[in-house]
Motif scaffolding. Sequence first.
Motif, PDB file in Angstrom:
ATOM      1  N   LEU A 208       0.767  -1.252  -0.003  1.00 39.47           N
ATOM      2  CA  LEU A 208       0.141  -0.118  -0.167  1.00 39.47           C
ATOM      3  C   LEU A 208       0.746   1.269  -0.156  1.00 39.47           C
ATOM      4  O   LEU A 208       1.912   1.344   0.724  1.00 39.47           O
ATOM      5  CB  LEU A 208      -0.934   0.171   1.188  1.00 39.47           C
ATOM      6  N   SER A 209       0.252   2.284  -0.635  1.00 43.94           N
ATOM      7  CA  SER A 209       1.019   3.507  -0.903  1.00 43.94           C
ATOM      8  C   SER A 209      -0.053   4.525  -1.009  1.00 43.94           C
ATOM      9  O   SER A 209      -1.283   4.217  -1.034  1.00 43.94           O
ATOM     10  CB  SER A 209       1.942   3.560  -1.749  1.00 43.94           C
ATOM     11  N   PHE A 210       0.112   5.941  -0.984  1.00 41.90           N
ATOM     12  CA  PHE A 210      -0.723   6.935  -1.631  1.00 41.90           C
ATOM     13  C   PHE A 210      -0.631   6.916  -3.160  1.00 41.90           C
ATOM     14  O   PHE A 210      -1.389   7.850  -3.737  1.00 41.90           O
ATOM     15  CB  PHE A 210      -0.416   7.992  -1.000  1.00 41.90           C
ATOM     16  N   SER A 211       0.130   6.129  -3.723  1.00 42.66           N
ATOM     17  CA  SER A 211       0.295   6.208  -5.098  1.00 42.66           C
ATOM     18  C   SER A 211      -0.127   4.806  -5.852  1.00 42.66           C
ATOM     19  O   SER A 211      -0.065   3.916  -5.107  1.00 42.66           O
ATOM     20  CB  SER A 211       1.640   6.679  -5.624  1.00 42.66           C
ATOM     21  N   THR A 212      -0.652   4.872  -6.779  1.00 41.76           N
ATOM     22  CA  THR A 212      -0.831   3.565  -7.869  1.00 41.76           C
ATOM     23  C   THR A 212      -0.115   3.225  -8.934  1.00 41.76           C
ATOM     24  O   THR A 212      -0.204   4.199 -10.048  1.00 41.76           O
ATOM     25  CB  THR A 212      -2.459   3.405  -8.113  1.00 41.76           C
ATOM     26  N   HIS A 218       7.513  10.358  -5.118  1.00 43.38           N
ATOM     27  CA  HIS A 218       7.882  10.578  -3.746  1.00 43.38           C
ATOM     28  C   HIS A 218       8.803   9.580  -3.499  1.00 43.38           C
ATOM     29  O   HIS A 218       8.655   8.483  -3.720  1.00 43.38           O
ATOM     30  CB  HIS A 218       6.776  10.924  -2.768  1.00 43.38           C
ATOM     31  N   VAL A 221       6.961   6.535  -1.853  1.00 41.64           N
ATOM     32  CA  VAL A 221       6.508   5.710  -2.838  1.00 41.64           C
ATOM     33  C   VAL A 221       7.705   4.846  -3.259  1.00 41.64           C
ATOM     34  O   VAL A 221       7.523   3.904  -3.591  1.00 41.64           O
ATOM     35  CB  VAL A 221       5.902   6.791  -3.942  1.00 41.64           C
ATOM     36  N   GLU A 243       3.326  -0.225  -6.160  1.00 41.11           N
ATOM     37  CA  GLU A 243       2.614   0.218  -5.200  1.00 41.11           C
ATOM     38  C   GLU A 243       0.923   0.177  -5.455  1.00 41.11           C
ATOM     39  O   GLU A 243       0.712   1.001  -6.791  1.00 41.11           O
ATOM     40  CB  GLU A 243       3.071   1.586  -4.778  1.00 41.11           C
ATOM     41  N   GLN A 245      -2.820   1.991  -4.162  1.00 40.80           N
ATOM     42  CA  GLN A 245      -3.773   2.699  -3.084  1.00 40.80           C
ATOM     43  C   GLN A 245      -4.768   1.850  -2.574  1.00 40.80           C
ATOM     44  O   GLN A 245      -5.020   0.806  -3.191  1.00 40.80           O
ATOM     45  CB  GLN A 245      -4.433   3.966  -3.777  1.00 40.80           C
ATOM     46  N   ASP A 247      -7.839   1.712  -2.480  1.00 44.21           N
ATOM     47  CA  ASP A 247      -9.094   1.511  -3.015  1.00 44.21           C
ATOM     48  C   ASP A 247      -8.687   0.676  -4.248  1.00 44.21           C
ATOM     49  O   ASP A 247      -9.496  -0.332  -4.673  1.00 44.21           O
ATOM     50  CB  ASP A 247     -10.012   2.767  -3.638  1.00 44.21           C
ATOM     51  N   ALA A 278       0.213   4.000   9.737  1.00 44.79           N
ATOM     52  CA  ALA A 278      -0.751   3.777   9.005  1.00 44.79           C
ATOM     53  C   ALA A 278      -1.279   2.395   9.249  1.00 44.79           C
ATOM     54  O   ALA A 278      -2.727   2.339   9.317  1.00 44.79           O
ATOM     55  CB  ALA A 278      -0.104   3.738   7.211  1.00 44.79           C
TER      56      ALA A 278
END
Length: 334
Positions: A208-212, A218, A221, A243, A245, A247, A278
């Motif tokens: 998981l990350s804030f990027s897909t 970053h 990432v 990586e 996200q 969802d 997290a």
Amino acid sequence: MELMRQIWEKAKADKRRIVLPEGEEERNLQAAGKILKNELANVILVGSEKVIREKATSLGVNLEGAEIVDPETSDKTASYANEFYELRKKKGMTLEKADKVVRDPLYYATMMVKLGDADGMVSGAIHTTGDLLRPGLQIIKTAPGMSVVSSTFVMNVPNSQYGESGLLLFADCAVNPCPTAEELASIAISTAETAKALCGIEPKVAMLSFSTMGSAQHELVDKVRKATELAKSMRPDLEIDGELQLDAAIVKKVGDLKAPNSTVAGKANVLVFPDIQAGNIGYKLVQRFANAEAIGPICQGFAKPINDLSRGCSDDDIVNVVAVTAVQAQAQAK
């Protein structure tokens, strides 16, 4: 509690020897009585036999079938001390100090597991996680190929379409504050193995990350991306991708849109969080908002199974963690 029922049945089918170093503590004694009654494991209690017997009688607990060992009188204490000395002499350990150390119930129990006199250990009702991890790392050490010990929570979410009909594993939520890429890779592999051994599911692991798949750039990432590559190279037989996200990891429609070539996106049942903040926040959100059952934290990555308890645990919690530890021991024996 369907999953715990299945774990109980697995534990009963091939009973293992589980040592409880907090053998004089009341919740441990009550749990031991229930474990023996339900034939979940062969119980070993560490402590003074006189104290244990007297407390069990006052609590109305039947300990028939339990083994009780006292480090102060055991004929194995000397050999445990010698073995511990050999393990730690390069760190300045002396035979005299080793003899004192292994009389500590946690160290004694850990030596039992190390030398095959027990198949697993459960502690933590009156000790901290650090108290458990310290002898574990000194004596048991990590499993081959694993760079780190970690934890996972098995999340059982009622009436959910995500994961394996609402069953997902979250890691690491309790041990490693800020894992490196190498450690994240190890955590992913350990959690996949836990999913198979404990839950009987084929793991689909999302990093998981804030990027897909490159949607953001970053250094955070980059770490997850590198961990994914390492995990895949270490275990090409496992389905691991990232990586991703959250969802994209669990919602098929979003996964198909954001990562159409991934075999994990939209189908993940193992979620590896980038750090403990997290992970800890994530499992507690799901536990509270979705009224989910959270089984854990389950320790993983040790060469032999050792598990921690919350100091606020009930005797039933101890029973369940012993059953989990027994099933882990079964898997490691294969």
